[in-house]
Design a protein around this motif. Structure first.
Motif, PDB file in Angstrom:
ATOM      1  N   VAL A  72       0.849  -1.200   0.000  1.00  0.00           N
ATOM      2  CA  VAL A  72       0.000   0.000   0.000  1.00  0.00           C
ATOM      3  C   VAL A  72       0.882   1.246   0.000  1.00  0.00           C
ATOM      4  O   VAL A  72       0.615   2.204  -0.738  1.00  0.00           O
ATOM      5  CB  VAL A  72      -0.966  -0.006   1.205  1.00  0.00           C
ATOM      6  N   ASP A  75       2.194   1.566  -3.471  1.00  0.00           N
ATOM      7  CA  ASP A  75       1.138   1.978  -4.405  1.00  0.00           C
ATOM      8  C   ASP A  75       0.768   3.456  -4.246  1.00  0.00           C
ATOM      9  O   ASP A  75       0.393   4.110  -5.215  1.00  0.00           O
ATOM     10  CB  ASP A  75      -0.115   1.120  -4.214  1.00  0.00           C
ATOM     11  N   PHE A  76       0.859   3.979  -3.044  1.00  0.00           N
ATOM     12  CA  PHE A  76       0.481   5.363  -2.756  1.00  0.00           C
ATOM     13  C   PHE A  76       1.718   6.250  -2.537  1.00  0.00           C
ATOM     14  O   PHE A  76       1.601   7.332  -1.944  1.00  0.00           O
ATOM     15  CB  PHE A  76      -0.414   5.416  -1.506  1.00  0.00           C
ATOM     16  N   ALA A 119      -9.955   5.566   6.703  1.00  0.00           N
ATOM     17  CA  ALA A 119      -8.897   4.911   5.931  1.00  0.00           C
ATOM     18  C   ALA A 119      -8.169   3.847   6.753  1.00  0.00           C
ATOM     19  O   ALA A 119      -7.888   2.750   6.250  1.00  0.00           O
ATOM     20  CB  ALA A 119      -7.906   5.955   5.415  1.00  0.00           C
ATOM     21  N   TYR A 128      -8.784  -2.801   2.817  1.00  0.00           N
ATOM     22  CA  TYR A 128      -9.274  -1.925   1.752  1.00  0.00           C
ATOM     23  C   TYR A 128      -8.523  -0.602   1.830  1.00  0.00           C
ATOM     24  O   TYR A 128      -8.610   0.105   2.835  1.00  0.00           O
ATOM     25  CB  TYR A 128     -10.779  -1.701   1.919  1.00  0.00           C
ATOM     26  N   LYS A 130      -8.445   1.992  -0.714  1.00  0.00           N
ATOM     27  CA  LYS A 130      -8.858   3.123  -1.570  1.00  0.00           C
ATOM     28  C   LYS A 130      -9.318   4.355  -0.796  1.00  0.00           C
ATOM     29  O   LYS A 130      -9.225   5.465  -1.310  1.00  0.00           O
ATOM     30  CB  LYS A 130      -9.923   2.673  -2.556  1.00  0.00           C
ATOM     31  N   THR A 131      -9.795   4.193   0.433  1.00  0.00           N
ATOM     32  CA  THR A 131     -10.209   5.364   1.217  1.00  0.00           C
ATOM     33  C   THR A 131      -9.009   6.221   1.634  1.00  0.00           C
ATOM     34  O   THR A 131      -9.191   7.357   2.078  1.00  0.00           O
ATOM     35  CB  THR A 131     -11.010   4.946   2.461  1.00  0.00           C
ATOM     36  N   TRP A 133      -7.120   7.650  -0.351  1.00  0.00           N
ATOM     37  CA  TRP A 133      -7.148   8.823  -1.238  1.00  0.00           C
ATOM     38  C   TRP A 133      -7.812  10.018  -0.565  1.00  0.00           C
ATOM     39  O   TRP A 133      -7.350  11.149  -0.675  1.00  0.00           O
ATOM     40  CB  TRP A 133      -7.872   8.502  -2.548  1.00  0.00           C
TER      41      TRP A 133
END
Length: 184
Positions: A72, A75-76, A119, A128, A130-131, A133
């Motif tokens: 993660v 990815d971010f 998040a 999960y 995506k939150t 973002w």
């Protein structure tokens, strides 16, 4: 609570105690301020300590994320680096101008805290990401607002709820300075 969260993540696995501990930490952060204000014991030093406690909590959560969810972080990577740079810029400007870290406790900071809650629970509770973002976007928005506030205010202040409040306070402080100049 923050060090206990980090301790839970050291084995690179997360138990549900992490989520429970994190939620307790967030709730205590919310309610300790409310209780202090109602008891009329809220001081500048207490508010600054609250800011340091928040930094400690979220640093421990960030390190826990690096340990448990390195993918993660990868990815971010770019948005997270932008968020970190925005926070470091805010701290640097405040230290240069006021020789103190900011402690505004703005509405955007409160919303950012809620997005961090969503998040973190999303990631550690449901795998999960995506939150994240939303949390990054709110971090950037909050950082920009607080940088603007820091540049706008002539002296260090805590508990300024928004840039609009900072602008009004600036006008008041400037008016007081003008009156003092006329008197003195």
């Amino acid at each position: 609570m923050a060090p206990l969260l980090l301790l839970d993540a050291l084995d690179r696995n997360i138990s549900y105690w992490f989520i429970i501990g994190y939620i307790i930490a967030v709730l205590s952060d919310i309610f300790d301020g409310i209780i202090a204000r109602r008891l009329k014991v809220s001081t500048v030093q207490l508010r600054q300590a609250d800011s340091w406690a928040d930094i400690c909590l979220y640093l421990c959560v960030a390190i826990s994320t690096c340990l448990v969810y390195p993918k993660v972080i990868k990815d971010f990577q770019i948005p997270l680096l932008l968020a970190i740079a925005a926070q470091v810029t805010l701290f640097t400007i405040s230290l240069i101008k006021f020789r103190k870290f900011p402690s505004f406790h703005t509405y955007t900071a409160k919303i950012w805290g809620l997005t961090l809650l969503v998040a973190t629970v999303g990631l550690f509770g449901f795998d999960y990401a995506k939150t994240l973002w939303f949390a990054i976007a709110l971090c950037l928005l909050n950082s920009l607002e607080e940088i603007g506030m820091t540049l706008l205010l002539p002296e260090w202040q805590c508990d300024i709820l928004s840039i609009f409040h900072a602008f009004n306070l600036r006008q008041t402080l400037i008016a007081k300075l003008k009156i003092q100049e006329k008197i003195g």
